[in-house]
Write an enzyme that holds these catalytic residues in place. Sequence first.
Site, PDB file in Angstrom:
ATOM      1  N   TRP A   1       1.171   7.249  -0.345  1.00 50.18           N
ATOM      2  CA  TRP A   1       2.971   8.163   0.274  1.00 50.18           C
ATOM      3  C   TRP A   1       3.611   6.629   0.315  1.00 50.18           C
ATOM      4  O   TRP A   1       3.335   5.462   0.745  1.00 50.18           O
ATOM      5  CB  TRP A   1       2.630   8.735   1.130  1.00 50.18           C
ATOM      6  CG  TRP A   1       3.732   9.184   2.102  1.00 50.18           C
ATOM      7  CD1 TRP A   1       4.634  10.197   1.418  1.00 50.18           C
ATOM      8  CD2 TRP A   1       4.021   8.644   2.918  1.00 50.18           C
ATOM      9  NE1 TRP A   1       5.356  10.341   2.479  1.00 50.18           N
ATOM     10  CE2 TRP A   1       5.332   9.086   3.612  1.00 50.18           C
ATOM     11  CE3 TRP A   1       3.702   7.922   4.244  1.00 50.18           C
ATOM     12  CZ2 TRP A   1       5.923   8.795   4.617  1.00 50.18           C
ATOM     13  CZ3 TRP A   1       4.629   7.403   5.417  1.00 50.18           C
ATOM     14  CH2 TRP A   1       5.881   8.339   5.727  1.00 50.18           C
TER      15      TRP A   1
ATOM     16  N   ARG B   1      19.074  -1.676   5.327  1.00 47.06           N
ATOM     17  CA  ARG B   1      18.289  -0.535   4.074  1.00 47.06           C
ATOM     18  C   ARG B   1      18.699   0.634   3.327  1.00 47.06           C
ATOM     19  O   ARG B   1      19.268   1.873   4.226  1.00 47.06           O
ATOM     20  CB  ARG B   1      16.648  -0.571   4.787  1.00 47.06           C
ATOM     21  CG  ARG B   1      15.581  -0.337   4.476  1.00 47.06           C
ATOM     22  CD  ARG B   1      14.265   0.075   5.029  1.00 47.06           C
ATOM     23  NE  ARG B   1      15.011   1.594   4.885  1.00 47.06           N
ATOM     24  CZ  ARG B   1      13.092   2.367   4.918  1.00 47.06           C
ATOM     25  NH1 ARG B   1      12.593   2.315   5.515  1.00 47.06           N
ATOM     26  NH2 ARG B   1      13.048   3.346   5.183  1.00 47.06           N
TER      27      ARG B   1
ATOM     28  N   ARG C   1       5.466  -8.572   7.568  1.00 35.93           N
ATOM     29  CA  ARG C   1       6.225  -7.898   8.028  1.00 35.93           C
ATOM     30  C   ARG C   1       5.298  -7.288   9.194  1.00 35.93           C
ATOM     31  O   ARG C   1       5.627  -5.753   9.828  1.00 35.93           O
ATOM     32  CB  ARG C   1       6.722  -6.428   7.000  1.00 35.93           C
ATOM     33  CG  ARG C   1       7.513  -6.558   5.585  1.00 35.93           C
ATOM     34  CD  ARG C   1       8.824  -5.598   5.931  1.00 35.93           C
ATOM     35  NE  ARG C   1       7.568  -4.528   6.677  1.00 35.93           N
ATOM     36  CZ  ARG C   1       9.048  -3.881   7.556  1.00 35.93           C
ATOM     37  NH1 ARG C   1      10.120  -4.571   8.403  1.00 35.93           N
ATOM     38  NH2 ARG C   1       9.020  -2.492   7.278  1.00 35.93           N
TER      39      ARG C   1
ATOM     40  N   ASP D   1      13.055  -0.166   0.374  1.00 37.64           N
ATOM     41  CA  ASP D   1      11.265  -0.034   0.465  1.00 37.64           C
ATOM     42  C   ASP D   1      10.322   0.844  -0.752  1.00 37.64           C
ATOM     43  O   ASP D   1      10.488   1.881  -0.917  1.00 37.64           O
ATOM     44  CB  ASP D   1      11.601   1.251   2.350  1.00 37.64           C
ATOM     45  CG  ASP D   1       9.346   0.734   2.240  1.00 37.64           C
ATOM     46  OD1 ASP D   1       8.973   0.262   1.911  1.00 37.64           O
ATOM     47  OD2 ASP D   1       9.234   0.759   3.795  1.00 37.64           O
TER      48      ASP D   1
END
Length: 403
Positions: free
Chosen positions: A403, A147, A283, A210
């Site tokens: 966030w 990632r 996930r 992400d």
Amino acid sequence: MKITNAKVIVCCPGRNFVTLKIETDEGLTGLGDASLNGRELAVASYLNDHVLPMLIGRDAHRIEDTWQLLYRGAYWRRGPVTMSAIAAVDTALWDIKAKAANLPLYQLLGGASRERVLVYAHANGRDIGHAVEEVQRKVALGYRAVRVQSGVPGLEKVYGVARGNGPYEPADGALPSEEDWDSAKYLRHAPKLFDAVRQAVGDELQLLHDVHHRLTPIEAARLGQDLEPHRLFWMEDPTPAEAQEAFRLIRRHTTTPLAVGEIFNTIWDCKTLIEEQLIDYIRTTVVHAGGITHLRRIADLAALHQVRTGCHGATDLSPVCMGAALHFDLSVPNFGIQEHMPHNALTDEVFPHAYSFHEGFMHPGEVPGHGVTIDEALAAKYPYQRAYLPVNRLQHDGTLWNW
Ligand code: KDG
Ligand code: MG
């Protein structure tokens, strides 16, 4: 086999963890993770004040009935605090049942569906050049999937990017710290990051990213399109998923695979996403989605719609969660990938475990149960320290953002 005692252990070997230990009259004990980053003591209280009194004297083998008792029996269903508490009980009971059978947990889940569990690492760069170096470092460690996150020019502090030389740890303040955000700057930057990474590492390496809930659906659709040439394994959490229908718009516009669900608690949070095949990977993991029992239910629904699993595995989930998740990963038919963000050495010492990493894959080990224990004396030396996740504000006017 009767439950005779249960206790909640809160410790902070570098970051906070909440662990449930259940004891039985046959001398077998089980552990479950109940850690909820930034809200740890709420789950500890939920367990101590409302769940543990109900457990004493119950048959430790009745996992499903205990799950139903804690879910339906609470009347107030769902939510991260409730579901993390239920997960801890469920995981501890599966640990006990597997120990009673003298088998590693995955054998009770139907046995291994594969030889080993593909995991992905994190490469976090201050800028594009540093991110490329970090990817190459992970490849040298044997990872086949990475990632990639990096700092964004013009933004001071960005998700996934460490400020010092140590590993990235978002829960960094006794009160929430503030980050700033600008979607336009990020949308200009992200494709350049993946241009550089693909150029450096070639086509074979699986790359993930992400977005961490920060874009609107139409912005996410555009980013998905812009990243198509880079053939990502997945783009994660492109937009907040409370409104599952929002993913219809993203899906209409891009073939970049989508992964969602680390903050989901139940099957209801992902029902539309899965049934309409709006995502490719789910996930949810053991600790925040009601334990092994409920996670299997989500995975079964996902399997019907060709959605594969991609369990959350950040360091704020304890090694107990990681161990249990690896047993699930090894057994579940529609496995996709497992996140692997290694814990610090002290955490590994507090939670001795049977799982291991080798050449980009992990294995839960062959120890009866889930294979993770706790050194309670060592844990007691590291008491809870309040720590919050940051908050995000839009750079141009200070509006509070995701966030
Ligand atoms: O506690 C929050 C973290 O678990 C989360 O920020 C990590 O998004 C994350 C990931 O994909 O690992
Ligand atoms: Mg994430």
